[in-house]
Design a protein around this motif. Sequence first.
Motif: not given
Length: 164
Positions: A87-97, A161-164
Motif C-alpha cells: 500500500k502507498t497511500e500515506v497520511e501525516e501522523m498527528t498523534e503518536p502511535a 492493535t497497532l494504532v497509527l
Amino acid sequence: MKKFLLMIAAVAMMVSCTGNANQGSGSASAAGGDEGYQFSVQNGISGTTGTKNCFLPELGAPISFEVAGEGDILDVTAKVTIKHKDKTEVEEMTEPAELWISGRDDDNGDVKLVLKIEEDSQAKLVEWLNKPAGEEVELVFKARLPKADMDKLNAKECTNTLVL
C-alpha cells in the motif's frame, strides 16, 4: 512408600540447589531482566486502526515484552518489527502511535493495556511510512501497567492493535 519419599526428597533437593545456583549467577531472562514477572501473548499484531496509515503494516508481527519492577504497577516495554505492505497511500501522523493489547478476563469483562510509542520509534515510524513494500522498522512501546490487568491477559490470545 520409601521410594516415594526418597523421590520427593530428591526433587526438593534439586529445586533448592537449582534456585540457589540461579540467584548467584546474575543471569537475565529474555522477558524481564531478571527472574521477575513474565508477560506474553500467544499471537502477534492482529489488527491496525487509525488513519490511512493503518493499511501499511503487514499483520502477524510478533511482540516481545520486557517487564521490570515489583508491586501492583509494572514497567512494560514492548518491541515489534513491522513490515511494509504494498500500500502507498500515506497520511501525516498527528498523534503518536500506540499499541493496544485487548482481551477478556475470566468473567468475560474487557481488559485493555495501552502502550505508547517511544519518541525515537515515532520518528523511525514516520520515515518508514513512505518506504517501499518489504521495508521493516522496529518499534518500541512503553507503559506503566497494572499487574492485575496483565495477569488477566498473560499467555492468552489477545487482540493486539497497532494504532497509527
